[in-house]
Design an enzyme around this catalytic site. Structure first.
Site, short mmCIF file in Angstrom:
data_model
loop_
_atom_site.label_atom_id
_atom_site.label_comp_id
_atom_site.label_asym_id
_atom_site.label_seq_id
_atom_site.Cartn_x
_atom_site.Cartn_y
_atom_site.Cartn_z
N MET A 90 44.35 24.15 36.25
CA MET A 90 43.03 24.82 36.20
C MET A 90 42.23 24.59 37.49
O MET A 90 41.77 25.54 38.13
CB MET A 90 42.28 24.29 34.98
CG MET A 90 40.95 24.94 34.73
SD MET A 90 40.30 24.48 33.12
CE MET A 90 39.89 22.75 33.36
N ASP A 148 57.65 16.57 41.68
CA ASP A 148 57.35 15.79 40.46
C ASP A 148 56.75 14.48 40.95
O ASP A 148 57.47 13.63 41.50
CB ASP A 148 58.63 15.55 39.65
CG ASP A 148 58.38 14.69 38.43
OD1 ASP A 148 57.23 14.24 38.23
OD2 ASP A 148 59.34 14.45 37.67
N TYR A 188 44.24 7.77 28.43
CA TYR A 188 43.97 8.69 29.55
C TYR A 188 43.06 8.03 30.59
O TYR A 188 43.36 8.03 31.79
CB TYR A 188 43.34 9.99 29.02
CG TYR A 188 42.80 10.90 30.12
CD1 TYR A 188 43.66 11.63 30.92
CD2 TYR A 188 41.42 11.02 30.33
CE1 TYR A 188 43.17 12.46 31.93
CE2 TYR A 188 40.93 11.85 31.32
CZ TYR A 188 41.80 12.56 32.13
OH TYR A 188 41.31 13.37 33.13
N1 LIG Z 1 40.06 19.05 32.57
C1 LIG Z 1 38.98 18.27 32.65
O1 LIG Z 1 38.02 18.40 31.86
C2 LIG Z 1 38.90 17.20 33.67
C3 LIG Z 1 39.94 16.94 34.57
N2 LIG Z 1 39.81 15.93 35.49
C4 LIG Z 1 40.88 15.71 36.45
O2 LIG Z 1 40.91 16.85 37.31
C5 LIG Z 1 42.26 17.09 37.73
C6 LIG Z 1 42.63 18.53 37.41
O3 LIG Z 1 42.54 18.72 36.00
P1 LIG Z 1 42.94 20.11 35.33
O4 LIG Z 1 42.90 21.20 36.33
O5 LIG Z 1 42.19 20.19 34.06
O6 LIG Z 1 44.47 19.81 34.98
P2 LIG Z 1 45.57 20.80 34.40
O7 LIG Z 1 46.21 20.08 33.24
O8 LIG Z 1 45.04 22.16 34.20
O9 LIG Z 1 46.60 20.89 35.62
C7 LIG Z 1 47.39 19.84 36.02
C8 LIG Z 1 48.61 20.41 36.73
O10 LIG Z 1 49.46 19.31 37.10
C9 LIG Z 1 50.80 19.64 36.75
N3 LIG Z 1 51.59 18.44 36.54
C10 LIG Z 1 51.71 17.68 35.43
N4 LIG Z 1 52.56 16.67 35.63
C11 LIG Z 1 53.01 16.78 36.90
C12 LIG Z 1 53.92 16.04 37.68
N5 LIG Z 1 54.59 14.99 37.19
N6 LIG Z 1 54.15 16.42 38.96
C13 LIG Z 1 53.51 17.51 39.47
N7 LIG Z 1 52.63 18.25 38.77
C14 LIG Z 1 52.38 17.90 37.50
C15 LIG Z 1 50.63 20.45 35.48
O11 LIG Z 1 51.79 21.16 35.16
P3 LIG Z 1 52.10 21.48 33.59
O12 LIG Z 1 50.94 22.26 33.10
O13 LIG Z 1 53.37 22.26 33.65
O14 LIG Z 1 52.22 20.14 32.93
C16 LIG Z 1 49.45 21.34 35.85
O15 LIG Z 1 49.85 22.47 36.58
C17 LIG Z 1 43.11 16.02 37.04
O16 LIG Z 1 43.26 14.93 37.90
C18 LIG Z 1 42.27 15.60 35.85
O17 LIG Z 1 42.55 14.29 35.42
C19 LIG Z 1 38.71 15.14 35.59
C20 LIG Z 1 37.66 15.33 34.72
C21 LIG Z 1 37.65 16.41 33.73
C1 LIG Z 2 37.53 22.21 19.72
C2 LIG Z 2 36.47 21.24 19.23
C3 LIG Z 2 36.22 20.08 19.95
N1 LIG Z 2 35.26 19.22 19.52
C4 LIG Z 2 34.97 18.01 20.29
C5 LIG Z 2 36.15 17.12 20.61
C6 LIG Z 2 35.73 16.42 21.86
O1 LIG Z 2 34.97 15.26 21.53
C7 LIG Z 2 34.83 17.42 22.54
C8 LIG Z 2 35.50 18.16 23.68
O2 LIG Z 2 36.78 18.54 23.30
P1 LIG Z 2 37.96 18.77 24.32
O3 LIG Z 2 39.22 18.48 23.61
O4 LIG Z 2 37.80 20.10 24.96
O5 LIG Z 2 37.59 17.69 25.41
P2 LIG Z 2 38.30 16.42 26.05
O6 LIG Z 2 39.75 16.56 26.02
O7 LIG Z 2 37.74 15.16 25.54
O8 LIG Z 2 37.72 16.67 27.52
C9 LIG Z 2 37.95 15.73 28.51
O9 LIG Z 2 39.11 16.10 29.23
C10 LIG Z 2 39.52 15.14 30.18
C11 LIG Z 2 40.75 15.70 30.88
C12 LIG Z 2 38.43 14.66 31.06
O10 LIG Z 2 38.69 14.12 32.13
C13 LIG Z 2 37.02 14.63 30.51
O11 LIG Z 2 36.04 14.71 31.53
C14 LIG Z 2 36.76 15.68 29.47
O12 LIG Z 2 36.60 16.96 30.05
O13 LIG Z 2 34.46 18.39 21.54
C15 LIG Z 2 34.52 19.47 18.37
O14 LIG Z 2 33.65 18.65 18.00
N2 LIG Z 2 34.75 20.62 17.66
C16 LIG Z 2 35.71 21.51 18.04
O15 LIG Z 2 35.90 22.55 17.35
#
Ligand SMILES: NC(=O)C1=CN([C@@H]2O[C@H](COP(=O)(O)OP(=O)(O)OC[C@H]3O[C@@H](n4cnc5c(N)ncnc54)[C@H](OP(=O)(O)O)[C@@H]3O)[C@@H](O)[C@H]2O)C=CC1
Ligand SMILES: Cc1cn([C@H]2C[C@H](O)[C@@H](COP(=O)(O)OP(=O)(O)O[C@H]3O[C@@H](C)C(=O)[C@@H](O)[C@H]3O)O2)c(=O)[nH]c1=O
Length: 280
Positions: free
Chosen positions: A10, A32, A121
């Site tokens: 994303m 990887d 995590y």
């Molecule tokens: N999503 C969130 O709310 C938040 C995310 N972050 C951090 O931001 C960063 C980006 O997150 P986001 O965009 O949501 O992540 P995504 O899960 O959308 O994307 C991660 C990507 O990394 C790939 N990947 C997984 N394992 C490996 C591996 N072993 N080697 C190479 N690539 C790999 C995944 O492939 P595949 O999908 O095939 O597994 C995917 O394409 C991460 O570091 C996350 O921890 C921080 C705060 C909030």
């Molecule tokens: C879908 C859903 C979620 N929730 C709650 C669960 C959770 O506490 C919160 C958000 O849910 P999510 O599963 O989207 O969020 P979550 O996986 O906890 O999101 C986190 O992801 C990782 C990767 C990060 O690094 C964090 O910053 C944060 O973004 O909302 C409800 O209460 N009702 C619902 O219907």
């Protein structure tokens, strides 16, 4: 050349759109990060000047049962990237999370506040931070509550559930800052451009609960929906989450001049982009 690792994720997709100049992207299939050998081969072939690592295992509840995988990808994988970027004299930009904090402070967390992750995590991402620091030329960018085009995220979950239900229960006791991946990608670009090093927080301005965020999503999207507040305890998800994990982004502003837009403005921009992209 800037190399984005996790380019199909994303955030990775928006980094590829936002970062200027010579930018390459790799994801699983080409690299990887859990394999030291794979990381060495790709980085020594491409010889990037900067590596931005957006690859991670981001299923917070899944990490609780897949501990080894979480540690391998989010922790040890970053160590492999740090070793080879150090050898190349390249900058490593590591994306990290608010979940390294326990949320007990009750006010915004600064970069130097004590960490105490509650979940697997969070612990795996903290190991990633520690490993990133083994390359002295590093930038760690902690962010939170991300959403963007082409990824699984809370906004998309809410919009999907709205097609199936008329009422939803959402937690109202976790507070944070929803952050659009485009704004985060712009902040990462500013940090690189301004030669910043060390640890920074970057999130959209303002804060809310997931319940407030859900209500805003339905209001801005014009979808009638009854959202009922519930507690984290009532929801009973496997992974514990911090209750108050707002990030203080003052250091980002002081060092780059950048203030990320208010979370609700960012949400409006995202919903407009979705409509432009033909998503409903
Ligand atoms: N999503 C969130 O709310 C938040 C995310 N972050 C951090 O931001 C960063 C980006 O997150 P986001 O965009 O949501 O992540 P995504 O899960 O959308 O994307 C991660 C990507 O990394 C790939 N990947 C997984 N394992 C490996 C591996 N072993 N080697 C190479 N690539 C790999 C995944 O492939 P595949 O999908 O095939 O597994 C995917 O394409 C991460 O570091 C996350 O921890 C921080 C705060 C909030
Ligand atoms: C879908 C859903 C979620 N929730 C709650 C669960 C959770 O506490 C919160 C958000 O849910 P999510 O599963 O989207 O969020 P979550 O996986 O906890 O999101 C986190 O992801 C990782 C990767 C990060 O690094 C964090 O910053 C944060 O973004 O909302 C409800 O209460 N009702 C619902 O219907």
């Amino acid at each position: 050349m800037i190399l984005v690792v996790g380019a199909k994720g994303m955030l990775g997709q928006d980094l590829m759109r936002v970062l200027p100049g010579d930018v390459r992207g790799v994801d699983i299939g080409e690299i990887d990060i859990t394999s030291a050998e794979s990381v060495r081969r790709v980085l020594l072939t491409l010889k990037p000047r900067v590596v931005v690592n957006a690859a991670a295992y981001t299923d917070v509840d899944g990490c609780e049962t897949n501990v080894e995988l979480a540690m391998a990808v989010n922790g040890e994988g970053v160590g492999h990237l740090a070793a080879v970027t150090k050898e190349l004299g390249a900058l490593l930009v590591q994306v990290s999370t608010d979940y390294v904090f326990d949320g007990g402070k009750g006010s915004a967390c600064g970069e130097d506040d004590p960490v105490n992750p509650l979940s697997v995590y969070g612990r795996s991402k903290l190991l990633g931070e520690e490993n990133a620091r083994t390359n002295p030329d590093h930038l760690i960018v902690r962010t939170q509550w991300l959403y963007g085009l082409g990824g699984k995220n809370f906004v998309e979950t809410m919009l999907r559930l709205a097609k199936e239900r008329k009422e939803l229960a959402v937690v109202d006791d976790q507070i944070g800052s929803p952050t659009w991946t485009v704004d985060l990608a712009l902040a990462i670009n500013e940090l690189i451009d301004n030669n910043c090093r060390g640890t920074y927080h970057a999130a959209n301005s303002g804060f809310c609960s997931w319940f407030d965020f859900a209500e805003a999503i339905f209001a801005e999207a014009g979808i009638p929906m009854t959202v009922r507040p519930q507690t984290t305890e009532e929801l009973g998800r496997p992974a514990p989450r911090p209750l108050y994990s707002v990030l203080d982004c003052g250091k980002l502003t002081r060092d780059t001049g950048l203030v990320l837009e208010q979370w609700r403005e960012a949400l409006k921009s995202y919903l407009a982009k979705r409509r432009e992209a033909g998503m409903n």
